[in-house]
Scaffold this motif. Sequence first.
Motif, PDB file in Angstrom:
ATOM      1  N   ASN A   1      97.381   9.526  36.789  1.00 62.95           N
ATOM      2  CA  ASN A   1      97.130   8.290  37.704  1.00 62.95           C
ATOM      3  C   ASN A   1      98.080   7.675  38.278  1.00 62.95           C
TER       4      ASN A   1
ATOM      5  N   SER B   1      92.334   6.288  47.092  1.00 61.33           N
ATOM      6  CA  SER B   1      92.448   6.095  45.857  1.00 61.33           C
ATOM      7  C   SER B   1      91.541   4.827  45.114  1.00 61.33           C
ATOM      8  N   HIS B   2      90.951   4.287  46.455  1.00 58.70           N
ATOM      9  CA  HIS B   2      90.157   2.896  46.341  1.00 58.70           C
ATOM     10  C   HIS B   2      89.402   2.785  45.131  1.00 58.70           C
TER      11      HIS B   2
ATOM     12  N   ASP C   1      94.686  -1.319  45.902  1.00 63.94           N
ATOM     13  CA  ASP C   1      93.461  -1.260  46.567  1.00 63.94           C
ATOM     14  C   ASP C   1      93.463  -2.421  47.512  1.00 63.94           C
TER      15      ASP C   1
ATOM     16  N   LEU D   1      99.503  -3.066  28.788  1.00 60.53           N
ATOM     17  CA  LEU D   1     100.884  -3.160  29.726  1.00 60.53           C
ATOM     18  C   LEU D   1     102.154  -3.254  28.733  1.00 60.53           C
TER      19      LEU D   1
ATOM     20  N   SER E   1      88.905   4.382  42.572  1.00 61.26           N
ATOM     21  CA  SER E   1      89.443   4.482  41.007  1.00 61.26           C
ATOM     22  C   SER E   1      90.525   3.887  40.880  1.00 61.26           C
ATOM     23  N   VAL E   2      90.825   2.527  41.191  1.00 55.47           N
ATOM     24  CA  VAL E   2      91.942   2.190  40.909  1.00 55.47           C
ATOM     25  C   VAL E   2      92.363   1.789  39.478  1.00 55.47           C
ATOM     26  N   LEU E   3      93.263   2.082  39.102  1.00 53.84           N
ATOM     27  CA  LEU E   3      93.683   1.801  37.519  1.00 53.84           C
ATOM     28  C   LEU E   3      95.021   1.219  37.536  1.00 53.84           C
ATOM     29  N   ASP E   4      95.408   0.303  38.200  1.00 51.47           N
ATOM     30  CA  ASP E   4      96.866  -0.070  38.324  1.00 51.47           C
ATOM     31  C   ASP E   4      96.924  -0.977  36.939  1.00 51.47           C
ATOM     32  N   PHE E   5      95.831  -1.314  36.471  1.00 55.22           N
ATOM     33  CA  PHE E   5      95.556  -2.298  35.166  1.00 55.22           C
ATOM     34  C   PHE E   5      94.409  -2.025  34.350  1.00 55.22           C
ATOM     35  N   CYS E   6      94.228  -2.436  33.182  1.00 57.08           N
ATOM     36  CA  CYS E   6      93.164  -2.280  32.513  1.00 57.08           C
ATOM     37  C   CYS E   6      93.087  -3.419  31.723  1.00 57.08           C
TER      38      CYS E   6
ATOM     39  N   PRO F   1      86.973  -2.473  37.401  1.00 54.46           N
ATOM     40  CA  PRO F   1      87.694  -3.277  38.430  1.00 54.46           C
ATOM     41  C   PRO F   1      87.011  -4.251  39.332  1.00 54.46           C
TER      42      PRO F   1
END
Lengths: 208, 208, 208, 208, 208, 208
Positions: free
Chosen positions: B166, E15-16, A124, E82, E18-23, E41
């Motif tokens: 995702n 996609s903004h 984002d 990760l 629901s960004v799930l590049d990380f948790c 996020p």
Amino acid sequence: MILIISLIFSLLSFSHASVLDFCVADYAAPIGPAGYSCKKPAKVTADDFAFSGLGVAGNTSNIIKAAVTPAFDAQFAGLNGLGISAARLDLAPGGVIPLHTHPGASELLVVVQGSILAGFISSDNTVYLKTLKKGDVMVFPQGLLHFQINAGGSPALAIVNFSSSNPGLQILDFALFKSNFPTPLIVETTFLDAAQVKKLKAVLGGTG
Amino acid sequence: MILIISLIFSLLSFSHASVLDFCVADYAAPIGPAGYSCKKPAKVTADDFAFSGLGVAGNTSNIIKAAVTPAFDAQFAGLNGLGISAARLDLAPGGVIPLHTHPGASELLVVVQGSILAGFISSDNTVYLKTLKKGDVMVFPQGLLHFQINAGGSPALAIVNFSSSNPGLQILDFALFKSNFPTPLIVETTFLDAAQVKKLKAVLGGTG
Amino acid sequence: MILIISLIFSLLSFSHASVLDFCVADYAAPIGPAGYSCKKPAKVTADDFAFSGLGVAGNTSNIIKAAVTPAFDAQFAGLNGLGISAARLDLAPGGVIPLHTHPGASELLVVVQGSILAGFISSDNTVYLKTLKKGDVMVFPQGLLHFQINAGGSPALAIVNFSSSNPGLQILDFALFKSNFPTPLIVETTFLDAAQVKKLKAVLGGTG
Amino acid sequence: MILIISLIFSLLSFSHASVLDFCVADYAAPIGPAGYSCKKPAKVTADDFAFSGLGVAGNTSNIIKAAVTPAFDAQFAGLNGLGISAARLDLAPGGVIPLHTHPGASELLVVVQGSILAGFISSDNTVYLKTLKKGDVMVFPQGLLHFQINAGGSPALAIVNFSSSNPGLQILDFALFKSNFPTPLIVETTFLDAAQVKKLKAVLGGTG
Amino acid sequence: MILIISLIFSLLSFSHASVLDFCVADYAAPIGPAGYSCKKPAKVTADDFAFSGLGVAGNTSNIIKAAVTPAFDAQFAGLNGLGISAARLDLAPGGVIPLHTHPGASELLVVVQGSILAGFISSDNTVYLKTLKKGDVMVFPQGLLHFQINAGGSPALAIVNFSSSNPGLQILDFALFKSNFPTPLIVETTFLDAAQVKKLKAVLGGTG
Amino acid sequence: MILIISLIFSLLSFSHASVLDFCVADYAAPIGPAGYSCKKPAKVTADDFAFSGLGVAGNTSNIIKAAVTPAFDAQFAGLNGLGISAARLDLAPGGVIPLHTHPGASELLVVVQGSILAGFISSDNTVYLKTLKKGDVMVFPQGLLHFQINAGGSPALAIVNFSSSNPGLQILDFALFKSNFPTPLIVETTFLDAAQVKKLKAVLGGTG
């Protein structure tokens, strides 16, 4: 009593012929999606599990004043199939590791010496920046653009680790300007000016 | 005979109370590294497994003359945890999907209409380019920079699929020029001229 | 300044000799549980990542008035190890893809043309049915019985994708009636009448 | 010396507060794609890792003369997230476990008592049949149709294990004839005669 | 031209939300087999991806003359999901990290200072020993017993990394002698003399 | 009508040439991190999926009064790549399987005959003990130390299964006292007395 204890040998020795606690890379055999073929266990020695290449500082007498020394499965056979690898980053004062991604791994950086400004950009378009000092750790989630810059007046050293034995490395500037990516396509897919593209291609050796 | 067959009911019905063939996303419950929490099976209907959002062409009356319409787990609850997702690409004549990556997935593109020039760049800076016509398929390995351009004089349509529900999406120009990435850091980590950076930030709305 | 930038070459070029961003199938080398062995990177070209087989409509002049054209790793070498694949479904008016499963993958279907009635059955014997029109998407969770039927008066076309590059395909009627499954065992394990089994075996060519 | 050894306590005790060697299912908390939420470690006891339900023979006084008793994660909380589960099969003389699949797991069967004829069908419609005696083991690869039949004149008992803590179970006859699958659709997607379908639906309780 | 470029905003911004590049771990929410629930996020900051706990040397004024400082997901929220974590090892002269395993991860050790004798034992009872100097790397394959000893006359420091964000740690002596493992059972399952067991239990605080 | 049905043959037969529902081990070809290479499908028979080695009781006339008989992928080719394996445990009265770990798998034990006292130790040094009777099941989470002891006056038999086709087996006493682990290093990394170490090495055959 001692006598009979030794009978255990024959009972539980079944797994010895096919030990696969590890899969040291045999670089001469086929590679598959999960990694290199395994060296025969009988030929494996302790040396296969150690790697001395990170002990020497990289040469930072260059334009980025930085050096990367990898210990991936291609360099370090013992890592094959274990889902982990490492590299050392040497950054002279003013040194920088340009924007890049690791297509197949997350990265964990530990500052061993000096100070480093590091950052990554999420999907984002948020930039996460941290100035790290000796002993600080930072994680870069898988596949995202990130960079490291020496943030102090003295040399910086970091150990980075990856969640794959084959993390990959795509350096943005090299992908664009040191490749055979045709200039018109770069302009069309990045909105950069053609002059800018040609200038950096001239420097980095790109063609097309 | 019919009578006794029906006795099977009680015997093999054990798994009915806890069916987890799927995990339709419950957007109101916690999310974890493996995806959204599951909706209670009793509340799941056929509608949860269908999605109509890809049926409408995206609006391509814009500068890139292109549109992307996603069907990821955030839009399509039935995909949650199944390791697959989709999107539609509409490219008007002259349309382009700028350089981007999907940090967590490989992509498979099928051209449904028109012609598309697509490409990706590997870690060793090789550019793989293909001009695809209707029905052609192309795969973009995980995490690598790639793009799509309408290669014909008529509208092009592609269905793309991902190896994750995702997949993520990092658009290079947005990461650099539509974010809060400070200009001096961009210059330092990309070698782009500050003027070029500022010009594109002005266009795309970047700050810093 | 341009001069010194070019020094980056030697510094960061380490990964070039062992690029494994992808693993294009070498069909002549051993196969393992994770897929085919990898073609040597030097022999890989852009053509390895594209596949033209889905561009031609399948021949639907047959009893099911339908055709399936696959792009799995066995047909499309570039997919190997990437966890994704595709197929095209052509359904003439009245066409049907009989009940089947994919033992190792979930499926995502996109209707490109016409109308399709699709359904799957879950472990608790619930049938999820949807009539899909152009652009609609439906997901079939891994390993469950499902089918597709042309629901309109005109030809239908769908692109399906899978969460594996080797999804497998087990067609129920073929498993029962086109195999060497002995009739008495079929009767015993399905409760079908022997006459019914023999009738369909005669049609489909089953033995035993 | 003893005194100082005890100082180790404080040094290496770091991981105690967050032990996650296991994730015993908390059935009251959210479920996700990877399984149930974890019970708090402090509330976990040895009983969570044991299950007594497989100790009692299933009731085989029924039409299939067989019974299945599961120990999946829905029954046995300690299995959650560990990728393994079990069940017991009781087959009276003449007993049969009808054709079925496990959508998400491979199965390993061990004959504990009696004799069992088992088989599975692969994607290329080959039937693999084996008559197993006490102590014999057979594996059924993930997602393929398979069955088990008592092959002797005395009761048979088998322990089966799965490569998932939630293997799923789709029984073919139940999916077709004990569900709400409309008869015309069954006929269309299986080529079975409508009369055959109606006959078995009457027995098994199917609707539609 | 600038005007229309800015139209890209609306197109590709999907996609903004629901960004799930990380948790990043939310320690207050449920934990599942794949890790902690994700922090929203919007509440994530750069600080979530950095950890300063490895910057301070552990206190080695103790019997093992050593200290371990972890950066696992329980300490460092940004690592959640990760597949990577870290720890620092401080070994004073004569210091030792006793025999232990990580049940769920392989380990990669980099010597930052001093000299370390490290070793692991494989399933076929082969001991792999290496004396490592500054910069040397050694890998310990998943789940195998291993140890580290200061091999020089000066303090040693190592950074270790793991192929999991929750590697676990089972120290042999603690499992046996600092637990509630009844002495008769220890004797029966290890062949150690009861006197030896009691002696070490007295030191380490074991009961039973 | 029968005639035209048979036309289906040509339509849906596409996957037959490359069936990979399974990957039976070819022990003569290369091994990789994911397992053995696959035998050519044409050479696979039903016998590849069955194994008779668990049908014979192990010889328990030895010091531990116990025997382990494995069915891992090294013994049972059909398991390769399927993520599951098995073993049988025979325990005469007084029999014991000494403390051990499986580095790469969780274990599920089913008591088939007799009574067994089993236990495992978690990372926080808690011992989980259960006395199991016929039909009871117990799970041992991946990588943790565990043991089994005959808890009754009669022979006990258990079937154990693993969440990997190559679970590995590290027996504590063998790792320490039947290996080439030098005595001074054992003493230093376990705190055991040298006399105790030498005594057990004499019994088990350890060197160094």
